[in-house]
Write an enzyme that holds these catalytic residues in place. Structure first.
Site, PDB file in Angstrom:
ATOM      1  N   THR B  26      46.413  39.807  55.327  1.00 52.32           N
ATOM      2  CA  THR B  26      46.453  40.638  54.132  1.00 52.32           C
ATOM      3  C   THR B  26      45.131  41.383  54.030  1.00 52.32           C
ATOM      4  OG1 THR B  26      47.191  40.732  51.830  1.00 52.32           O
ATOM      5  CG2 THR B  26      45.633  38.976  52.362  1.00 52.32           C
ATOM      6  N   CYS B  32      41.675  39.494  43.871  1.00 51.93           N
ATOM      7  CA  CYS B  32      42.849  38.730  44.299  1.00 51.93           C
ATOM      8  C   CYS B  32      42.419  37.606  45.246  1.00 51.93           C
ATOM      9  CB  CYS B  32      43.838  39.625  45.039  1.00 51.93           C
ATOM     10  SG  CYS B  32      44.483  40.977  44.046  1.00 51.93           S
ATOM     11  N   HIS B  49      49.373  36.561  48.459  1.00 49.95           N
ATOM     12  CA  HIS B  49      48.293  37.416  47.944  1.00 49.95           C
ATOM     13  C   HIS B  49      48.395  37.416  46.411  1.00 49.95           C
ATOM     14  CE1 HIS B  49      45.924  41.427  48.562  1.00 49.95           C
ATOM     15  NE2 HIS B  49      45.838  41.122  47.286  1.00 49.95           N
TER      16      HIS B  49
END
Lengths: 209, 165
Positions: B26, B32, B49
């Site tokens: 990711t 995040c 995520h």
């Protein structure tokens, strides 16, 4: 009003006009600051998924310099001014006459504060134009500066909307510096991301609620 | 020996699972948190995520489970079981939760990174999944890629290069 279900092309046109007015004033301010000609693109207003948002500046990993501020007041939201880092370097080098300035490698305090100040001027002129146009009170936080991956930077602007939806309505306006004989043009994006519950306020203020 | 592996790409507020001969990645984690859960024996690895700490923050009509720590972690474990992972053998590596901008404001959204990390850890504890290593906090964006064959999590930043945890 659930804006994401009820938004019409007419509403999108109104938001485009907001982007137009804001960015035109910011472009004029930048043009005065740099003493060069600054053009702007027609604003794009779209409802996009978070992942499509990342593609607006070439993907989540694109190395950018970003100015972010949060707007409170009658309307709440996030505002960004984003440039690819190499272009931000060129801009600041020109502004402070420091040829080796680089956001990626221990940037000088002078260059950082020049960028910060540019963020102040650009976002200030964008938002005051917007406030004059809508007669709404907007209270921006002081802009903060970061140079990093675009995804990491823009995601802070998605936090509010992500509590309601997986889509974001973004008012995207880019400005371009054209220089005689220049190989590359310098361009930056304004992203205005109103919080979902601010849209009805904006539309009502313009008589299109 | 070097063979190129397929990369499973996971977007923001999404989850997916990689098996042997794949890696899972990711990009552009800021506040995040990227949670990798893996089964070393079966070489199955999942990644979620996470954007927000808790689904109670959701005010929308639909709930995207991968967006929140408290729904994303259980959903990831379920998705991994479907791909053959053994639920009692799972381990985790986590990264992200940065604060990208230095603000004087004490606004909630500015503290979202640490809150995401804390919420992820609570969930992993609840499922008895040990955190083998982590690279959290700070103020750098991260791109992460996990290889189920080596159990290594590669972390890339723009300022501090590449490292494995």
């Amino acid at each position: 009003m659930d804006i994401q279900q009820n938004i019409t092309s007419f509403h999108l046109d109104v938001l485009k006009e907001i982007g137009n007015i804001g960015a035109a004033h910011a472009a004029t301010a930048l043009s005065t600051l740099l003493n060069t000609k600054i053009d702007m693109h027609v604003p794009q207003v779209e409802m996009v998924s978070f992942n499509d948002m990342m593609e607006r500046v070439g993907g989540a990993e694109t190395f950018v310099t970003g100015i972010y501020l949060r707007i409170e007041g009658d309307v709440a939201g996030g505002m960004f001014f984003i440039m690819p880092v190499e272009q931000a370097n060129q801009l600041i080098r020109k502004l402070i006459h420091e040829k080796s300035f680089d956001f990626a490698q221990s940037p000088s305090e002078l260059g950082l504060s020049a960028m910060q100040e540019m963020g102040n001027i650009l976002s200030g002129s964008y938002l005051s134009a917007l406030s004059d146009f809508t007669k709404l009170k907007l209270y921006p936080t002081p802009p903060a500066l970061a140079s990093d991956m675009f995804g990491a930077i823009i995601s802070i602007g998605l936090i509010e909307v992500s509590q309601i939806s997986d889509y974001v309505i973004v008012i995207d306006t880019s400005i371009i510096e054209h220089e005689e004989n220049a190989k590359e043009e310098v361009s930056g994006h304004f992203f205005l991301i109103p919080d979902p519950n601010s849209f009805s306020t904006i539309f009502t203020s313009l008589g299109v609620g | 020996m070097f063979t190129s592996l397929d990369v499973v790409k996971v977007g923001i507020a999404q989850l997916d699972v990689a098996t042997q001969k794949q890696t899972i990645r990711t990009s552009g984690l800021g506040s995040c948190v990227g949670v990798v859960i893996y089964d070393e024996v079966k070489q199955v690895a999942g990644l979620v995520h996470v954007m927000l700490p808790d689904s109670s923050l959701s005010r929308g009509d639909q709930l995207t489970v991968a967006k929140f720590a408290d729904t994303g972690v259980p959903a990831l474990i379920d998705a991994m079981k479907l791909k053959g992972a053994n639920a009692v053998k799972l381990k985790a590596k986590i990264a992200g939760g940065a604060q990208m901008f230095k603000f004087t404001s004490n606004q909630d959204s500015m503290r979202i990174g640490p809150r995401n990390v804390e919420a992820v850890k609570n969930q992993l504890r609840k499922f008895g999944i040990p955190i083998v290593s982590e690279d959290t906090g700070g103020n750098s964006g991260r791109t992460i890629e996990f290889n189920p064959q080596t159990s290594k999590l590669q972390i890339r930043t723009v300022n501090q290069g590449v490292k494995d945890i």
